[in-house]
Design an enzyme around this catalytic site. Structure first.
Site, PDB file in Angstrom:
ATOM      1  N   HIS A 121      26.452  43.829  34.915  1.00 47.65           N
ATOM      2  CA  HIS A 121      27.747  43.641  35.453  1.00 47.65           C
ATOM      3  C   HIS A 121      28.648  44.814  34.702  1.00 47.65           C
ATOM      4  O   HIS A 121      28.636  44.750  33.409  1.00 47.65           O
ATOM      5  CB  HIS A 121      28.039  42.438  34.771  1.00 47.65           C
ATOM      6  CG  HIS A 121      29.609  41.870  35.224  1.00 47.65           C
ATOM      7  ND1 HIS A 121      29.804  41.272  36.469  1.00 47.65           N
ATOM      8  CD2 HIS A 121      30.747  42.132  34.634  1.00 47.65           C
ATOM      9  CE1 HIS A 121      31.098  40.869  36.598  1.00 47.65           C
ATOM     10  NE2 HIS A 121      31.771  41.606  35.625  1.00 47.65           N
ATOM     11  N   CYS A 122      29.262  45.363  35.638  1.00 45.48           N
ATOM     12  CA  CYS A 122      30.106  46.678  34.988  1.00 45.48           C
ATOM     13  C   CYS A 122      31.671  46.186  34.959  1.00 45.48           C
ATOM     14  O   CYS A 122      32.291  45.809  35.671  1.00 45.48           O
ATOM     15  CB  CYS A 122      30.008  47.764  36.071  1.00 45.48           C
ATOM     16  SG  CYS A 122      31.006  49.163  35.426  1.00 45.48           S
TER      17      CYS A 122
END
Length: 237
Positions: A121-122
């Site tokens: 998850h960026c």
């Protein structure tokens, strides 16, 4: 993230790009513009794309057993054993999405979804990176790394040329010429410092994901060390 790309790109075009256009033609400014637009377009493309979200199923208590037709009274087994390309693999049951996750699928605690071939998850783009948008993410980090390195080299070259000109005109030593260059080109100097601080991260991230692609790993798998023993069923050599 958008502002971190957009603002320096505008400053580069106004200060550095215009200087190169006057002295060497439009090609340098054009390349910088293409890289900047590509980086921003890929950023938004990654941020608003589907990373590979698995559809949720009804709670087990609302489902009927396909064999008996009776409503389930207990949760399915936590793990389901399969053999994947000769490698024993456990499929984990997700109690949130009510599915057995396929291989490489992981539940994201931020998005609250199971994502196919979950990478990470960026926080920089506010979205998960997975099977369906990894190519967009890799293109984004490649374009941004190239833009960062290109801006640094061109800004540094401008400062070097201006420093030599000032040194010849004033007959000063290197230190004095350097100081005068910083005074005359403050935006270019600030841009060069900014790019220097970020280039290790942007180019390093691009190289890191190039390594992951070459070994067919995800960020999640590499950090967890899932294939540290060398038995990666997805790596074809």
């Amino acid at each position: 993230t958008c502002l971190m790309v957009l603002v320096p790109s505008i400053v580069w075009q106004v200060v550095v790009g215009s200087w190169y256009t006057e002295s060497h033609g439009v090609i340098v400014a054009l390349v910088g513009g293409v890289l900047g637009v590509s980086s921003l377009a890929l950023l938004f493309g990654t941020a608003f794309s589907d990373p590979g979200i698995m559809p949720r199923q009804k709670d087990y208590s609302e489902q009927r057993d396909p064999v008996t037709g009776i409503t389930r009274t207990k949760q399915p087994a936590r793990y389901y054993d399969i053999v994947l390309r000769g490698h024993p693999t456990k499929l984990k049951y997700c109690v949130t999405c009510n599915i057995y996750r396929p291989p490489r699928c992981t539940h994201c605690s931020v998005c609250e979804h199971c994502v196919e071939r979950f990478d990470h998850h960026c926080p920089w783009i506010g979205n998960c990176v997975g099977k369906r948008n990894y190519w967009l993410f890799y293109s984004f980090v490649s374009a941004t790394g190239s833009l960062n390195a290109y801006s640094l080299v061109t800004a540094g070259s401008l400062l070097a040329v201006r420093g030599q000109e000032i040194r010849r005109q004033q007959g000063s030593d290197t230190t004095a010429a350097f100081t005068e260059t910083m005074k005359q080109e403050p935006l270019t100097a600030a841009l060069a410092i900014y790019c220097t601080l970020l280039v290790w991260f942007t180019v390093g991230l691009c190289l890191y994901h190039s390594y992951l692609i070459s070994t067919n790993q995800t960020t999640y798998e590499q950090i967890k060390g899932l294939y540290s023993s060398g038995s990666n069923p997805f790596h074809h050599g």
